[in-house]
Design a protein around this motif. Structure first.
Motif, PDB file in Angstrom:
ATOM      1  N   LEU A  82      23.232 -14.417  -5.879  1.00  0.00           N
ATOM      2  CA  LEU A  82      23.680 -13.341  -5.409  1.00  0.00           C
ATOM      3  C   LEU A  82      25.165 -13.715  -5.264  1.00  0.00           C
ATOM      4  CD1 LEU A  82      23.193 -10.406  -4.193  1.00  0.00           C
ATOM      5  CD2 LEU A  82      23.066 -11.240  -1.974  1.00  0.00           C
ATOM      6  N   LYS A  83      26.136 -12.994  -5.751  1.00  0.00           N
ATOM      7  CA  LYS A  83      27.520 -13.102  -5.505  1.00  0.00           C
ATOM      8  C   LYS A  83      28.331 -11.695  -5.121  1.00  0.00           C
ATOM      9  CE  LYS A  83      27.469 -16.849  -8.730  1.00  0.00           C
ATOM     10  NZ  LYS A  83      27.758 -17.309 -10.346  1.00  0.00           N
ATOM     11  N   ARG A  84      29.396 -11.782  -4.776  1.00  0.00           N
ATOM     12  CA  ARG A  84      30.386 -10.899  -4.818  1.00  0.00           C
ATOM     13  C   ARG A  84      31.639 -10.816  -5.699  1.00  0.00           C
ATOM     14  NH1 ARG A  84      30.683  -7.029  -1.372  1.00  0.00           N
ATOM     15  NH2 ARG A  84      29.386  -7.938   0.333  1.00  0.00           N
ATOM     16  N   PHE A  85      31.756  -9.915  -6.422  1.00  0.00           N
ATOM     17  CA  PHE A  85      32.717  -9.799  -7.463  1.00  0.00           C
ATOM     18  C   PHE A  85      34.191  -8.986  -6.812  1.00  0.00           C
ATOM     19  CE2 PHE A  85      29.861  -9.772 -11.555  1.00  0.00           C
ATOM     20  CZ  PHE A  85      30.138 -11.248 -11.480  1.00  0.00           C
ATOM     21  N   GLY A  86      35.193  -9.449  -7.167  1.00  0.00           N
ATOM     22  CA  GLY A  86      36.478  -8.761  -6.787  1.00  0.00           C
ATOM     23  C   GLY A  86      36.686  -7.769  -7.757  1.00  0.00           C
ATOM     24  N   PRO A  87      37.849  -7.150  -7.821  1.00  0.00           N
ATOM     25  CA  PRO A  87      38.234  -5.899  -8.735  1.00  0.00           C
ATOM     26  C   PRO A  87      38.149  -6.387 -10.191  1.00  0.00           C
ATOM     27  CG  PRO A  87      39.957  -6.182  -7.196  1.00  0.00           C
ATOM     28  CD  PRO A  87      39.052  -7.532  -6.989  1.00  0.00           C
ATOM     29  N   ALA A  88      37.712  -5.357 -11.185  1.00  0.00           N
ATOM     30  CA  ALA A  88      37.679  -5.483 -12.460  1.00  0.00           C
ATOM     31  C   ALA A  88      38.854  -5.954 -13.208  1.00  0.00           C
ATOM     32  CB  ALA A  88      36.977  -4.329 -12.779  1.00  0.00           C
ATOM     33  N   ASN A  89      38.887  -6.301 -14.271  1.00  0.00           N
ATOM     34  CA  ASN A  89      39.931  -6.423 -15.154  1.00  0.00           C
ATOM     35  C   ASN A  89      40.162  -5.377 -16.277  1.00  0.00           C
ATOM     36  OD1 ASN A  89      38.578  -7.138 -17.393  1.00  0.00           O
ATOM     37  ND2 ASN A  89      38.655  -9.242 -16.924  1.00  0.00           N
ATOM     38  N   ASP A  90      41.040  -5.403 -16.928  1.00  0.00           N
ATOM     39  CA  ASP A  90      41.246  -4.129 -18.045  1.00  0.00           C
ATOM     40  C   ASP A  90      40.502  -4.564 -19.248  1.00  0.00           C
ATOM     41  OD1 ASP A  90      42.786  -2.858 -16.096  1.00  0.00           O
ATOM     42  OD2 ASP A  90      44.455  -3.868 -16.790  1.00  0.00           O
ATOM     43  N   ASN A  91      39.831  -5.766 -19.364  1.00  0.00           N
ATOM     44  CA  ASN A  91      39.005  -5.825 -20.752  1.00  0.00           C
ATOM     45  C   ASN A  91      37.979  -4.777 -21.015  1.00  0.00           C
ATOM     46  OD1 ASN A  91      40.634  -7.850 -21.474  1.00  0.00           O
ATOM     47  ND2 ASN A  91      39.560  -9.449 -20.059  1.00  0.00           N
ATOM     48  N   TRP A  92      37.910  -4.076 -21.924  1.00  0.00           N
ATOM     49  CA  TRP A  92      36.814  -3.142 -22.091  1.00  0.00           C
ATOM     50  C   TRP A  92      35.558  -3.464 -21.829  1.00  0.00           C
ATOM     51  CZ3 TRP A  92      39.875  -1.895 -27.530  1.00  0.00           C
ATOM     52  CH2 TRP A  92      41.030  -1.295 -27.389  1.00  0.00           C
ATOM     53  N   LEU A  93      35.110  -4.629 -22.426  1.00  0.00           N
ATOM     54  CA  LEU A  93      33.684  -4.928 -22.269  1.00  0.00           C
ATOM     55  C   LEU A  93      33.311  -5.949 -21.289  1.00  0.00           C
ATOM     56  CD1 LEU A  93      32.565  -5.179 -26.183  1.00  0.00           C
ATOM     57  CD2 LEU A  93      32.457  -3.089 -24.492  1.00  0.00           C
ATOM     58  N   SER A  94      34.360  -6.047 -20.388  1.00  0.00           N
ATOM     59  CA  SER A  94      34.204  -7.147 -19.330  1.00  0.00           C
ATOM     60  C   SER A  94      32.963  -6.600 -18.276  1.00  0.00           C
ATOM     61  CB  SER A  94      35.445  -7.301 -18.533  1.00  0.00           C
ATOM     62  OG  SER A  94      35.447  -8.567 -17.668  1.00  0.00           O
ATOM     63  N   PHE A  95      31.999  -7.649 -17.830  1.00  0.00           N
ATOM     64  CA  PHE A  95      31.221  -7.484 -16.842  1.00  0.00           C
ATOM     65  C   PHE A  95      31.430  -7.285 -15.435  1.00  0.00           C
ATOM     66  CE2 PHE A  95      27.809  -9.483 -14.044  1.00  0.00           C
ATOM     67  CZ  PHE A  95      26.922  -8.369 -14.075  1.00  0.00           C
ATOM     68  N   GLY A 104      31.980  -5.492  -6.757  1.00  0.00           N
ATOM     69  CA  GLY A 104      30.780  -5.103  -6.304  1.00  0.00           C
ATOM     70  C   GLY A 104      30.006  -6.281  -6.095  1.00  0.00           C
ATOM     71  N   VAL A 105      28.637  -6.394  -6.103  1.00  0.00           N
ATOM     72  CA  VAL A 105      27.834  -7.408  -5.809  1.00  0.00           C
ATOM     73  C   VAL A 105      26.817  -7.681  -7.043  1.00  0.00           C
ATOM     74  CG1 VAL A 105      25.916  -8.340  -4.687  1.00  0.00           C
ATOM     75  CG2 VAL A 105      27.779  -6.782  -3.502  1.00  0.00           C
ATOM     76  N   THR A 106      26.654  -8.907  -7.587  1.00  0.00           N
ATOM     77  CA  THR A 106      26.067  -9.244  -8.700  1.00  0.00           C
ATOM     78  C   THR A 106      24.824  -9.929  -8.322  1.00  0.00           C
ATOM     79  OG1 THR A 106      25.977 -10.238 -10.757  1.00  0.00           O
ATOM     80  CG2 THR A 106      27.248 -11.293  -9.354  1.00  0.00           C
ATOM     81  N   LEU A 107      23.618  -9.547  -8.740  1.00  0.00           N
ATOM     82  CA  LEU A 107      22.397 -10.422  -8.751  1.00  0.00           C
ATOM     83  C   LEU A 107      21.686 -10.824  -9.970  1.00  0.00           C
ATOM     84  CD1 LEU A 107      20.030 -11.057  -6.897  1.00  0.00           C
ATOM     85  CD2 LEU A 107      18.969  -8.918  -7.368  1.00  0.00           C
ATOM     86  N   THR A 108      21.487 -12.231 -10.123  1.00  0.00           N
ATOM     87  CA  THR A 108      20.762 -12.777 -11.311  1.00  0.00           C
ATOM     88  C   THR A 108      19.293 -13.114 -10.771  1.00  0.00           C
ATOM     89  OG1 THR A 108      22.816 -13.484 -11.858  1.00  0.00           O
ATOM     90  CG2 THR A 108      20.974 -14.312 -13.182  1.00  0.00           C
ATOM     91  N   ILE A 109      18.410 -12.627 -11.623  1.00  0.00           N
ATOM     92  CA  ILE A 109      16.952 -12.908 -11.303  1.00  0.00           C
ATOM     93  C   ILE A 109      16.107 -13.605 -12.539  1.00  0.00           C
ATOM     94  CG2 ILE A 109      16.524 -11.819  -9.479  1.00  0.00           C
ATOM     95  CD1 ILE A 109      15.138  -9.449 -10.756  1.00  0.00           C
ATOM     96  N   ASP A 110      15.441 -14.819 -12.312  1.00  0.00           N
ATOM     97  CA  ASP A 110      15.038 -15.053 -13.553  1.00  0.00           C
ATOM     98  C   ASP A 110      13.315 -14.717 -13.333  1.00  0.00           C
ATOM     99  OD1 ASP A 110      17.010 -16.662 -13.886  1.00  0.00           O
ATOM    100  OD2 ASP A 110      16.001 -18.758 -13.630  1.00  0.00           O
ATOM    101  N   LEU A 111      12.839 -13.884 -14.503  1.00  0.00           N
ATOM    102  CA  LEU A 111      11.774 -13.435 -14.405  1.00  0.00           C
ATOM    103  C   LEU A 111      10.785 -14.054 -15.497  1.00  0.00           C
ATOM    104  CD1 LEU A 111      13.031  -9.749 -14.000  1.00  0.00           C
ATOM    105  CD2 LEU A 111      11.676 -11.075 -12.520  1.00  0.00           C
TER     106      LEU A 111
END
Length: 178
Positions: free
Chosen positions: A84-97, A101-108
């Motif tokens: 779990l991580k917090r992201f800051g502001p987005a950049n201007d790249n069209w396909l940047s993830f 907000g908050v990002t969550l990565t889970i292994d399934l």
């Protein structure tokens, strides 16, 4: 990995006092602890695992992440590793993830219940105005992709304008209608 082996590991890990230790470790060991286990990816079984990474806006993160974790816990595809991580502001790249907000990565682990679960998780993320990480995607639909990546249309138009759509393609770009 299963519920019992993970519970046993966590019990032993915390009983050994790991939570109270302070020490310096090399960056690689800190950022990639699983690399200390040979063939760690095989812990998920013969069918392997998928890594599902999402980001949702801060204002809905608590509800959306709770819903994601409840759906994952209720399914037949438990997640034993999460980041779990917090992201800051987005950049201007069209396909940047990354976006604010908050990002969550889970292994399934891959099993018969995985893909219905992923569709349920997609619906939660879409309802929250979030998106999935393209580098870890192998199944997102074009509709969800275009709704969650507002710069996708600009990217597609530029590809067509310079003729790149006739020269460069991948299964992912075809599936996402890029």
């Amino acid at each position: 990995l299963n519920r019992w082996t993970v519970k046993a590991f966590n019990t032993l890990y915390y009983a050994a006092g790991a939570r109270n230790q302070t020490s310096r470790v090399p960056c690689g060991r800190f950022f990639h602890p699983l690399d200390a286990i040979p063939a760690w990816n095989r812990l998920y079984g013969a069918r392997g695992f998928v890594q599902y990474q999402l980001v949702v806006p801060d204002d809905v993160a608590e509800d959306a992440l709770r819903d994601v974790m409840q759906a994952a816990a209720a399914g037949s595809t438990p997640s034993f590793l999460a980041v779990l991580k917090r992201f800051g502001p987005a950049n201007d790249n069209w396909l940047s993830f990354p976006t604010a907000g908050v990002t969550l990565t889970i292994d399934l682990p891959v099993n018969d219940g995985l893909f219905p679960l992923l569709e349920r998780l997609d619906a939660i993320v879409a309802d929250a105005g979030g998106r999935l990480y393209l580098a870890k995607d192998a199944r997102m639909g074009a509709g969800f992709f275009h709704a969650s990546y507002p710069g996708a249309g600009k990217f597609s138009r530029l590809r067509a304008e310079i003729g790149a759509d006739k020269v460069f393609a991948s299964k992912q770009s075809e599936r996402l209608e890029l």
